[in-house]
Design an enzyme around this catalytic site. Structure first.
Site, PDB file in Angstrom:
ATOM      1  CD  GLU A 175       6.200  -2.638  -2.945  1.00  0.00           C
ATOM      2  OE1 GLU A 175       5.152  -3.274  -4.084  1.00  0.00           O
ATOM      3  OE2 GLU A 175       6.650  -2.661  -2.078  1.00  0.00           O
ATOM      4  CD  GLU A 375       6.450  -6.236   0.433  1.00  0.00           C
ATOM      5  OE1 GLU A 375       8.102  -6.435   0.240  1.00  0.00           O
ATOM      6  OE2 GLU A 375       6.021  -5.726   0.253  1.00  0.00           O
TER       7      GLU A 375
END
Ligand code: BG6
Length: 476
Positions: A175, A375
Site C-alpha cells: 500500500e 487484500e
C-alpha cells in the site's frame, strides 16, 4: 465459475501483524513495534520508549513465528494455492544498515517458504509491509535520506538471492500510497517528524514527504531491476491501496473532486510503478504545492527500467466524494462521504462488491498488465461457541466479491492472476491494533489485552473457501 486454471486462490498475512517474537532470533525493532493498541474510537499511539508499561500488540502478534508449522499445515488443508506474507526487514537487517544480514532471520523464512512449497502453496512475498527497521527512522530520518534507497535494495537483493527458486512472486512496498501520501508518514516513509506527531494523521513538511516518496519509488524500481537480474523467473509487482470514490452527486464539482482524488490517491503511485514516470497531474500538483524534488540525473532512467510486472492492490470498500465536506464514512484514510446504497461493516467500512468489478475494469484499462487482488476481506467480531465460529457474514462478503472478480474476468475480459483474501488467520489489525477486528479463515484465541491460549480453530469460512478453491470458484 470458470476462473483461469492457474488462478492463485489464496490468503494473506503481514509479518508485523502475525509473527510476534519482535526481539527474538536477532530481530531488531521495526516502526510497527512502537505502536500501541487502539480501537475504532481510540487511535493507536507511537511510543518511543519501549520500556514503558504500554501494550504493543506486534510484540507477540499471534505467535506465527513459533507456530508457522501448524499454521501452514492448516493452510495446506484448506487448499490455499498461494500465501501472501511479508518478510520483516528488521529480521534480516536488524538495524537496516548492518554490515551483514542476520542468518537466523534468513533461516526462519527458509523454513517458512520451504514448508509452503511442501504444501503446494506458492509464496507471494511483500518486502516491506509497514516494517521498516526503527534505527533507520532515528539515524537516517527514514526514506528522506537517499542512502536508505541502497539499504532497501541491499535487503531486497539479499532476499532475492537467498530465496531464489523458492520464491518467484514478489511485491515491493505494501500500500505504497497509503503509507506515503497522507496517513502513513511513519509506517511508509519512516520520517522522524511523523513519529513525534500523531503517527497516523500527523502532518509535516511536504517537500520532505515527497522527496522521501521519490526515494521509495527509486527503491522499488531498483529492487525490481535487481530481482529480474538475480532470477529471470521473478515476477515483481506493486501494491496499491485502492480507494474507490464515487461522486456524491452528478454536480460537476463533485465529479471533478472525485477524479482529482482518484488520480492523486490511486493513480499517482500506480502510474510511477507501472509506467515508470511521474504522471502529468502529479507534477502539476507538486508544483502547485511548491514542492521541488531533488532529482539525480539517473532517476528518470531508473524509474523507467524498474517498471513492475503486475499490479496488485487491496480492496475493502468504497465511498462517495463531494466538493463540500459532509458526513463521512470510515475505512482508514479511504474515508469519504456515506453512500446511502451500501451496508457497512461493524467498523463502518462500506461494503461494495460491484465497486471491485468497477476497480478491476478501470485498472486493467489504464495499465494493461495482469492484476492481482492481494487484500479483500471483512473485519468482524467473531465468536467461538462450542468449538465453532459460524462466520456466515464473512462467507457472504467473500462470495459477492468473488462473483465480482468472476464477472470482471469473464464478462469484461480483465486479466486477473489471483486473489489472496485478508487474512489466512486472525491477526492484529493494522489500523486499530485490535484482535477484536478479525479477518481470518482461522480463529486465534487471543484478546485485545494479549490474553488467550493462541489456539487455532478453522472457521466456517475456511471450509467454504476450501470448496471454492477445490472447484476453481464454481461453488462460491
Ligand atoms: C491494509 C493493510 O491497509 O488493510 C493491512 O495492508 C491491514 O496491513 C488491512 O491490516 C486491514 O486494515 P485494518 O486496519 O482493519 O487492519
Amino acid at each position: 465459475m470458470p476462473f483461469p486454471t492457474d488462478f492463485l486462490w489464496g490468503a494473506a498475512l503481514a509479518a508485523n501483524q502475525c509473527e510476534g517474537a519482535w526481539n527474538e532470533g536477532g530481530k531488531g525493532p521495526s516502526v510497527a513495534d512502537h505502536l500501541t493498541a487502539g480501537s475504532r474510537t481510540q487511535p493507536r499511539r507511537f511510543v518511543e520508549d519501549l520500556d514503558l508499561d504500554d501494550y504493543f500488540p506486534s510484540h507477540t502478534g499471534v505467535d506465527f513465528y513459533h507456530r508457522f508449522e501448524e499454521d501452514i499445515a492448516l493452510f495446506g488443508q484448506i487448499g490455499l494455492k498461494c500465501l501472501r506474507l511479508s518478510i520483516a526487514w528488521s529480521r534480516i537487517f536488524p538495524n537496516g544498515d548492518d554490515a551483514q544480514p542476520n542468518e537466523e532471520g534468513l533461516a526462519f523464512y527458509d523454513r517458512v517458504f520451504t514448508l509452503c512449497r511442501e504444501n503446494n502453496i506458492t509464496p507471494l512475498v511483500t518486502l516491506s509491509h509497514f516494517e521498516m527497521p526503527y534505527h533507520l527512522v532515528t539515524a537516517y530520518n527514514g526514506f528522506a535520506d537517499r542512502r536508505v534507497i541502497d539499504l532497501f535494495v541491499r535487503y531486497a537483493e539479499t532476499c532475492f538471492t537467498r530465496y531464489r527458486g523458492l520464491v518467484t512472486h514478489w511485491l515491493t512496498f505494501n500500500e505504497i500510497n497509503f503509507g506515503t501520501l497522507s496517513a502513513g508518514r511513519l509506517i511508509g516513509l519512516g520520517l522522524r517528524s511523523a513519529a513525534q506527531a500523531d503517527y497516523f494523521f500527523g502532518t509535516g513538511d511536504e517537500t520532505e514527504q515527497y522527496q522521501a516518496l521519490h526515494h521509495v519509488f527509486l527503491a522499488s524500481a531498483k529492487a525490481v531491476i535487481a530481482g529480474h537480474r538475480i532470477d529471470s523467473a521473478n515476477q515483481i509487482g506493486c501494491m496499491i491501496a485502492n480507494g474507490l470514490s464515487y461522486p456524491l452527486t452528478p454536480q460537476p464539482e463533485d465529479v471533478l473532486a472525485t477524479q482529482q482524488r482518484t488520480d492523486w490517491f490511486n493513480h499517482f503511485c500506480g502510474d510511477v510503478h507501472v509506467r515508470g514516470a511521474y504522471p502529468s497531474f502529479a507534477k502539476a500538483k507538486l508544483a502547485k504545492m511548491g514542492v521541488t524534488l531533488d532529482l539525480a540525473s539517473e532517476d528518470e532512467a531508473t524509474l523507467l527500467a524498474g517498471k513492475v510486472d503486475f499490479y496488485s492492490f487491496s480492496y475493502y470498500s468504497s465511498s462517495c466524494l463531494a466538493a463540500e465536506a459532509g458526513e463521512t464514512s470510515e475505512a482508514n484514510l479511504l474515508a469519504g462521504q456515506k453512500n446511502p446504497y451500501l451496508e457497512t461493516s461493524a467498523w463502518g467500512w462500506q461494503i461494495d462488491p460491484i465497486g471491485l468489478r468497477v476497480t478491476l475494469n478501470r485498472l486493467y484499462q489504464r495499465y494493461q498488465v495482469p492484476l492481482l487482488v492481494v487484500e479483500n476481506g471483512l473485519g468482524a467480531v467473531d465468536e467461538l461457541k462450542n468449538g465453532v465460529v459460524d462466520d456466515l457474514y464473512r462467507i457472504d462478503y467473500l462470495r459477492v466479491h468473488i462473483k465480482a472478480m468472476h464477472d470482471a474476468i469473464v464478462e469484461d475480459g480483465v486479466d486477473l492472476m489471483g486473489y489472496t483474501m485478508w487474512t489466512a488467520l486472525d491477526l492484529i489489525s493494522a489500523g486499530t491494533g485490535e484482535m477484536a477486528k478479525r479477518y481470518g479463515l482461522i480463529y486465534v484465541d487471543r484478546d485485545d489485552s494479549g490474553h488467550g491460549s493462541l489456539a487455532r480453530t478453522p472457521k466456517a469460512s475456511a471450509a467454504w473457501y476450501s470448496d471454492v478453491i477445490a472447484t476453481n470458484g464454481a461453488s462460491a
